[in-house]
Each structure stands twice: as C-alpha cells, then as structure tokens.
Motif scaffolding. Sequence first.
Motif, short mmCIF file in Angstrom:
data_model
loop_
_atom_site.label_atom_id
_atom_site.label_comp_id
_atom_site.label_asym_id
_atom_site.label_seq_id
_atom_site.Cartn_x
_atom_site.Cartn_y
_atom_site.Cartn_z
N SER A 124 43.96 -15.07 70.68
CA SER A 124 43.93 -15.53 72.07
C SER A 124 45.33 -15.54 72.68
O SER A 124 45.52 -15.19 73.84
N THR A 125 46.34 -15.94 71.89
CA THR A 125 47.70 -15.95 72.42
C THR A 125 48.17 -14.54 72.75
O THR A 125 48.76 -14.28 73.80
N MET A 126 47.90 -13.63 71.81
CA MET A 126 48.37 -12.26 72.00
C MET A 126 47.69 -11.59 73.19
O MET A 126 48.32 -10.83 73.92
N VAL A 127 46.41 -11.86 73.38
CA VAL A 127 45.70 -11.27 74.53
C VAL A 127 46.43 -11.66 75.82
O VAL A 127 46.67 -10.82 76.69
N GLU A 128 46.81 -12.92 75.89
CA GLU A 128 47.51 -13.40 77.08
C GLU A 128 48.86 -12.71 77.25
O GLU A 128 49.19 -12.20 78.33
N VAL A 129 49.63 -12.69 76.14
CA VAL A 129 50.98 -12.10 76.19
C VAL A 129 50.91 -10.63 76.58
O VAL A 129 51.70 -10.14 77.39
N LEU A 130 49.94 -9.92 76.00
CA LEU A 130 49.88 -8.47 76.23
C LEU A 130 49.56 -8.12 77.68
O LEU A 130 49.80 -7.01 78.13
N GLN A 131 49.01 -9.11 78.42
CA GLN A 131 48.70 -8.84 79.83
C GLN A 131 49.87 -9.14 80.75
O GLN A 131 49.79 -8.93 81.95
N SER A 132 50.93 -9.70 80.16
CA SER A 132 52.05 -10.12 81.03
C SER A 132 52.84 -8.91 81.53
O SER A 132 52.75 -7.81 80.99
N ASP A 133 53.62 -9.17 82.58
CA ASP A 133 54.31 -8.08 83.27
C ASP A 133 55.29 -7.31 82.40
O ASP A 133 55.35 -6.10 82.42
N TYR A 134 56.07 -8.09 81.61
CA TYR A 134 57.14 -7.39 80.89
C TYR A 134 56.58 -6.45 79.82
O TYR A 134 57.19 -5.45 79.47
N ILE A 135 55.39 -6.77 79.30
CA ILE A 135 54.79 -5.86 78.32
C ILE A 135 54.35 -4.59 79.04
O ILE A 135 54.55 -3.48 78.55
N LYS A 153 57.68 2.14 80.22
CA LYS A 153 58.92 2.85 79.86
C LYS A 153 58.68 3.87 78.76
O LYS A 153 59.57 4.60 78.37
N GLY A 154 57.45 3.85 78.19
CA GLY A 154 57.11 4.84 77.17
C GLY A 154 57.53 4.45 75.77
O GLY A 154 57.68 5.31 74.91
N LEU A 155 57.74 3.15 75.54
CA LEU A 155 58.09 2.72 74.19
C LEU A 155 56.90 2.93 73.26
O LEU A 155 55.75 2.89 73.68
N HIS A 156 57.20 3.12 72.01
CA HIS A 156 56.15 3.30 71.02
C HIS A 156 55.26 2.04 70.98
O HIS A 156 55.76 0.92 70.97
N PRO A 157 53.93 2.23 71.02
CA PRO A 157 53.02 1.07 71.09
C PRO A 157 53.29 0.05 69.98
O PRO A 157 53.25 -1.16 70.21
N ALA A 158 53.54 0.52 68.77
CA ALA A 158 53.78 -0.40 67.65
C ALA A 158 55.01 -1.25 67.94
O ALA A 158 55.05 -2.44 67.67
#
Lengths: 274, 328, 520
Positions: free
Chosen positions: B214-225, B231-236
């Motif tokens: 649940s925490t990660m779902v939230e973080v992954l939706q944030s702007d900086y992610i 920017k094309g960074l590797h997903p991992a």
Amino acid sequence: MRRMQHHFSGGVGLALVTGFFLSVLLAGAMSPQDPYRQEMEEQLLPPSWEHLLGTDDLGRDLLSRVLHGARISCLIALVSVNTALILGVPWGLACGYFGGRIDLLAMRLIDVLLAFPSILLAILIMAALGPSLSNVMVAVGLVHVPLYARQVRASVLVVRDLDFVAASRAAGATPVRVLARTILPNVLSPIIVLATLGTGTAILEAAGLSFLGLGGEPDIPEWGNMLTTTRQYVRTHPWVSLAPGFAITLTVLGFNLLGDHLRDALDPRTRGRL
Amino acid sequence: MGRILLILPTLWGAATLVFFAAHLAPGGPARSLLGEKATPEKLQEVVHSQGWDDPLLVQYGRFLWNTFLHFEFGKSYFSQREVSEELARCFPATVELATAALLTAAVLGVGLGTLASLKPGHVGDMTCTSVSTLGVSVPVFFLGLLLLLAFRNLPMGDRHDLALEVESITGLRIPDAALAGDWEAVRDAARHLLLPALTLATVPLAVIARMTRSTMVEVLQSDYIRTARAKGLHPARVVLVHALPNAAVPIITVVGLQFGYLLAGAVLTESIFNWPGLGRYLTEAVHNRDFHAVQGATLLTVSVFLLVNLAADIACLWLDPRLRKEFR
Amino acid sequence: MRLHLLWTRLALASLCLSPSVPASAASVLIYGRGEDSKKLDPADVTDGESVKVAVNVFDTLITYAEESAELRPGLALKWEGSRDGLNWIFHLRPGVRFHDDTPFNAEAVLFTFQRLLDAENPYRFGGAFAYSPSYQMIESVRAVDDLTVEFRLKYPAVVFLPNLAMFPASIVSPEAVKRWSKDFFRQPVGTGPFIFQTWTPHEKLVLKANPGYWDGKPGVERLIFKPVKENTARALQLENGVIHLMDGIDFADVDRLKQAAGVIVQTAPGMNLAYLALNCETRPFDDARVRRAIAHAVHKPRILKLAYHGYGQAGVNPLPPTVWGYHAGIEDWPYDPARGRTLLQEAGLAAGFKSQLWAMPNPRPYMPQPKQVAQVIKEGLKEIGVQVEIVSYDWNQYLDRVANGEHPMCLLGWTTDNGDPDNFLYELLDRDKAVKGSANNVCFYRNDRLHELLVGAQREFDPEKRRQGYLQAQEIIHQDVPMIPLAYLPLVAAHSTRVKGFRLHPTGVLRLHRVRLEDE
C-alpha cells in the motif's frame, strides 16, 4: 475489478462457512464411523474408498473425526465468542456512555490487557485454570473481552451525543434503557463484524492451545488436539496431519473472508469506494 | 516521551496480573501444584517453602520487589533451579529464532510487497494478496508440519546436532559457532534454524507485504517518480533507488512492531520444532503448573515485547521528523 | 517474484543436499530415550530414566555380570559372611578415586550408608528414601580399616547381597555431597565410568569418559542422553543418524527399523511387568469384587495386539516368568464383561460408576504406548458400566502423585533391580511399601498374611522353601486382585551399525562403558 474480486472472496468465505456449519449439523449422519472407535487392524491406513481421509495411529476413521471436530470447534466458537460478548459489550457500553474516571480506569486496564500478546494471555489464564477443553474455551473468550469492549466503546462515543439519544434521555429513560433500546441497536453492526472475525480467531487460538497440549483428553477429536497427538507421523504418514490441518485452515479462512466482506458491506464509509 | 512513561504502569499491571493468576487457581497455587489429595504435611511444606503462607499483600510486595529490583522469580518447583537461571538459558534460543524469522519476513515481505505494487491488480499483486490472506489463516502449527513434509532433508526439530559442541559466548548458536571458527557447526545450526524461522516468519511476512504494497502504490503515483520515469531511467532503478527509500519509514515501523509478535508467537513454533527456547519453557511450566516458572517466563516475554515496541516507535520518530511534530 | 523463489530454492538446496558429517575427532554417543531424568542422586530416585544415568556415573560394591543378574565384584573385591549370616566383611578395591579426585575408601562406604539409613543424617537428600525397606536388615556399618568394611545385620536376609548391587546403594563422594548438599541431585559425583558434565533439562544430559576408570577407559569420549518423547520421532532420528542408540521402540516400528539401512535391532528376554494398579484404599476399589470385575473387563489380548503389536506376553502374576518363583499354575481371569457386571451387581454397583484412569504421558520400557493401553481399558470398562476419564500428568509429577495415592486407577510397570522375586512381590505389593509419598505399592494393598509370607521368604535361605512361599503369595494376590498384570515384555533396543559392543541387560539397566562408536 477490485469489486468483483471482493465479491468473489466474500462468496468463497460464505461457501466455506456454509460447509463448516453443514458438517456441524450433519456430522452424525455423514460420518461413516464413530469418531472414537478404534480398529486395531486399521492403524495408519492411507486414504481409500473405505476411509476417505485414511485412519490415525489408533485406527480411527479420520473423516469421522474431522467432521466431529467441526462440532467441537463450533462449540468452542459459541462459548468463547459469547463469553467475550457478554463481558465485553456491557463493559464497552458503560465506559462509552458514562465516561469520566471509571472510563479512564477501565481503558487503562484494557491497555494493560492488550499489551499482552493474546496467546500469552491465554496461556496465562490456562495456567491458572488448568488444562481442559472447557477452560480453553473460557480462556480464549476472556482474551477477546478487551477487544470487544474497546470496539463497542468507540462506537458508543460516536452515537452518544446524537439527537435521537438526547431525545430518548430527555424523555426520561433510565440509562440502562437508553443503552439497551437506543444505543445498542446502533452499534450492532461493528459488533457483528467483530464477532464473525472473532469466530475464526477463536477457533484458531483454541486449536493453538490444544496443540500445546492444554486441551484436555488426547482422544477428543478437536483439530488442534488431533494435530498434536499425531504430529510425529507427519513425514511417514502425512494424511494424519493433513486432514485436521486443512479443516482448521479452511474454516478460519472462511470466517476471515466472510468477516472482511461483512465489514466492507456494513461500514457506510467504505461502501462507495470499493 | 509519554510513551516511555506509559510503559511503566503497563509493566506493573502485567506483573500484577501474572501474580494474581497463580492465586486465582482453584484451591490456590499449592493445591493445584500437588493435586487434590496431597497430604496436609506435604501441602504445608510446599506452602511454606514457596512462601505462600504469608498474607497476600506481603507476597505481592515481595514479588514486585524481587521481580523488578533483583530480576528473580524464585525456584522452579520441578527442576529445583532458579527460574532466572533457566530463563537466561532459554532466552537466547528464542532471540535467535525470532531474529532469523524477522530477517526472513522483512526480506520476503518487502520484496513481495514491492512486486505487487508495480502493477496493481495483476498476477504479482494477486499473489501478494493471496499470500497475505493465507498467511493469517493457515495456523502456524499446521504450516510448520507442512514445511516438515515439504523439506524432508531438513531436521525434524532441535537446535543443533548434540554431538557438535560449541562454547557458549553469546548464547546464540550461529554466532557462537562462527566465533569458534567451526563452520561445520554453523551449517548444522543453520539447517536446524531454517524451517522454524520460515514458519514463524509467515504472519509478519503477510503484514509486511501488505504494508509495503500500500505504501509503494502511493509513492509510485507521486510526481517525482513520474518525472524519473519520464527521464527514461531504468524501471528497476526507479523502484529501488527512488521509490523504496521513500516508502521506508512506515515499512520499518511495521517491521519493528513485528519483532514483539515474533517473541510471543514463538510459543507454538518452538513446540513444533522442539526448539529449546522461552516458549517451550513456558508450555512445560504451564503443564506442570509450576507458577514461579510461568510468572518468570510470561513477565520476561511481556517486558521484551513492550520494550521492543517502544524502541520501534522511537526509531520511527527519529527517522521521520514529520511524525515528531505530530507527537508533540 | 521468480527471482526470489530461485534464491530461496538455492539457499535451501545448499543446506539440504550436503549431508552433515560429524567432524569432531572425539566420539560422541547420543542415547535417545522417552523422557528426561528426574534427579541424579542414586539414593533419591526410583524411575528408570534417572537410574539409566546414575549407573553410568556411580559404582556399587557388588555389581552384575554382563548378561545376567548374577553378582560380581564391583567396588568390593571380595566379601565373606559369618556362619549365622549376620556379619559381612567387604574388602574394597584399592586405588579407586572419585571424579572429584577424592579417594574411595571405607570412609566413603560408611558415609553412603549412613546417609541412606539414617533419616536424621545432615546430608540426607530431599525426599523420603523409597528403597529403605530393601536395606532395613542392616543394623550397622563399620570401617575396620581404610579398605575393609563390616556390615552387621539385624536378621539373616537372602536379599542383602543382591540389594547391595542395586543402584540406591551406589557409593557417593562424601566431599561432593557435603559441598553441593541439596543440589547433589544435579551435581552427582561417583567413581563410575562416566563423569557428569552438564544437564539441560528436557534437552540433553552430557557425561564424559572417566579416563582412569578401574574397569578400563570407556569406549566413547562423551555420552549424551537426549529425551525425545514420541517413539516414532525417536526411531526416525535413529534412522537419520541424529541419535545412535535408543530404547522405547514402538513395536509397530520394529519391522521397519529392522529393514532400515544402518540400524540394528536387538531383543533379549526382559524381567519386567506392566500393570494396572487399583487403589485399594479408595472406594469402590476397597471391595475385592469390584477389583475382580475390573479384571474381567480388561481385554489383554486386545491390548497386546493394539499397543504391543503382538510382542510380549499377557500378564497373569505380578512377576514375569523369566524370574524364578513364577507360579505357572495360576489361570488368569478371562475377559468376560457379563461376569464383571454380575460382580459389580453383587457389590451393590449395578449402575456402574465413574472413575479416573491415570496413564503416563510417555513411553516406558514395559509399556511403549500407554495411551493406547488406556484407551483399550477405557472401552472394556465401558462394557461393565464403568465410565473412566483418562488423566495424564508430566512424568515426574505422575510418579509423585501416584506415590502419594491420588489416583483411583493407574497404569504403571516395573523392571527388576536385581532379578529376585522379592523385588517384584515385596516391592510392589507389601504393606511396608504402601507409605504415602514414597510408595512403590501404588495399589496401597495391605494384606497381613501376604506380608508374613514375603518377610518370611526374605529370611529363608532354603531356595525351595522360599519358592513355596512365593507361590502361595501369588495365589493370595490372584484372588484379591490388587493389581491387574497386563504384559511382560522382551527388551528391545535399536542402534546404529556404528555402535559396537552394546548388550541389553535383563535388568534393563545399561552400563555403557564397553560401547564404542565406529567411524562411518
């Protein structure tokens, strides 16, 4: 998607719980044998048409024992959940309604009780009462009292100052009457959810205590008891452990899924969001 | 800071409860220890030797005094040894088991939760949900038996091969064996530890996985992610370097809180695997109605449980300045 | 997800695949048994698990031959009795030292026996001395010189010498007893082949070899006793090499163990008895008709089949046929519930009654599956209208409570200490042994006629006359049914093929100093 998944798991829960109650009702009619009868020629037989789940180390039919185990688990759940309700609900009602110093003191006591990991508290109660199946039921019930009390108190705090309660009080009803007639019906749904979830937990915890050998006589077909008396055979005759083990797992899973479903369905705040 | 002060009355309450549990026993502690038909002389002797003939309040005072100032619980009636001495022997075994279980649960739980958060609703997520639902429904004691069945090469129980003797320095078997440079013993101890640790880890694993998801779902939706992705960074790299550290605080809190559960949950696991720790000691003591031993083992577990939870809270405050403000 | 699974699998595989090889040079023999010891002070124990350890730490003046109950010199090199059998001189073995390096001498023998015989002795152990009647013929003990001891008896007694070979008469180190006093039970110091090292209750009890043992250095460096409650679990541990030697084998497992690679099963005729004791002091078991009714309800063939898997022999008398003096002419009460009901009716209990049946929680050499035995008895009793609840306690507590007479009915058994009929009949059924708190006569059966016969036989030196006495005694017991003998068992032990030089002893007592452990 989520919603469907949710209904699906609720359905599974309902099916499992129905299965549980069916075996409770029909254990007598459905079991092929007396769960206590020993056949010396038939010890540790693997599952077959004659013994669908096999036999245990004393030559008793495992299907019959597992089915009768449902009855015992049902009894455990009834006694312990009711113990918790009878003590916990009035406690929570009184605390929430009257408030003040008594409430503070009672809540401190609940904090202390909840500071104990539940299994530890149950074991402590068993140490005082002595090992037996009926004491297991009482111990599990007592452990749950503070949970119910806290939940009920919290719900009472929400409705206490609403208009219809004030109206009832203004009409001259005694506090007992207000609590029983006006407040209790309005805090019923969280109690139902808690009791459903609590049933699964009660069966699980009671089986745990029996597994520790605190459940009295070894021949009682209580699932935890069955597991502990035959666990030495787990690698040589696995079916002896698998039958009661899956029975507990499925029952507890059923009550947990159903409880979760009820919570979501009965709680107006989550209703719209799923 | 209020939390630290709250722990003292709670401990006192726990001690009181533990003390009176013995005296609530039908017929009193001596009667339940010796049975219905014990001779009056024998009863008298035990009552006297255990100090049960003093007024209850005197006993209570003495109990609190000995417990909190001397860490003494009296002698075990059955083994005739000091309970504190026996607790000191059993405790490290439980700590070793709980630590191993916590590490397992943390690594697997965070991994599983992270995977689930990447594509909510997909296979990984479903797995995570099922594992965590099952984790709290399968009884620990049945899971232990299933693991014994699945991994037939691993020992059925015990902490180590008795023939391998290792000098006890920390009381923890693996570090002791490593300190002695006895790799044979290290491997033996690890083989014995594996299944109990895995068994004990299931419930916390489920909790940690849910929290991480649940925490990660939230973080992954944030702007900086989103920016990082754009920017094309590797997903991992995005997940491991940018997202995970930002989800760390709640996860660490949950992990810390699980340690206390593990110490208590060890009772059942130790019984399955014949693990010579605090939980098995407590079970034996309850069977024997050996009240001094019951009191000692329960109080030690509760105290550690409270202290660990407190430590987890403090660590969390220290990690997250935002919470610090809220607490004031 | 997959990655994680792979990792776990790899980690698991590396742990599973490589078999563990004990690398230590010192040979360690691990003995798996059903229960832990209770105490290690030989004077203060009666249970087999404690004796098992005590006989490896201590010596007695007289000892047994390796494969029979015949007497051989132990700490005494030789002994002679006076013509009237009242004075006995023992010449002690010179140069023997206790494990604490104090010398073994007449002083130590004196100290040991004073501690046993005098209840007021300052170095007395915790409880009452359960075996005191076995040594009550001793009037006094005197040190003639440093290596000579004289025993003076109150009356001539045939059982005097055999009883000196029993473990309670183990010679203890006076210095150690004084030093540890009440804690001697967990710090035992003797002259035996093994030196006590550590004891972690319920986990392990470690002895190490006594390099200077007078009968030769033991074959293994360390001897570890490991309690494993469940028989099948213990058998599996033997197969997997976790333990090297075990007793208490489920007969159901014998065939499998015989087939198992690397395992040897040994059997030998035993001198033991498993029985159901009826507490003659409690109602309604104070009525002989009720006791006989119970005897008619116990289905011995079923017990033998279900709980002994066809091994062993149905019990008839309170001593096994392997002991001389066994009465072969007595015919057992047959399983006959109808007759049992009639007897209950005669006793005014036509409606039956409720009671408890106590069963030990763990296997004993004479009863590998007590719970199964209890189940069969429970079902048989149901047939005559007696409803019993099966009650069990932790083994140590069980013994204490049973010796205290708290049970109405209990399962128990006995393995001979010295191969003499006296050690069964007197020990288990004489009124002298029915003292609450330390009773071996847990039937609490008090029969004066029987007492006369048994005490008479103790003082009778003519073997044939003694035999006659014991035959009569068995007839009385058969009629009165204070206990129901259930089974006599052969001794069974299993060990790894690495174990060499292991022999079963009819007394069930195992001294392990000649056992060796070969490398794999």
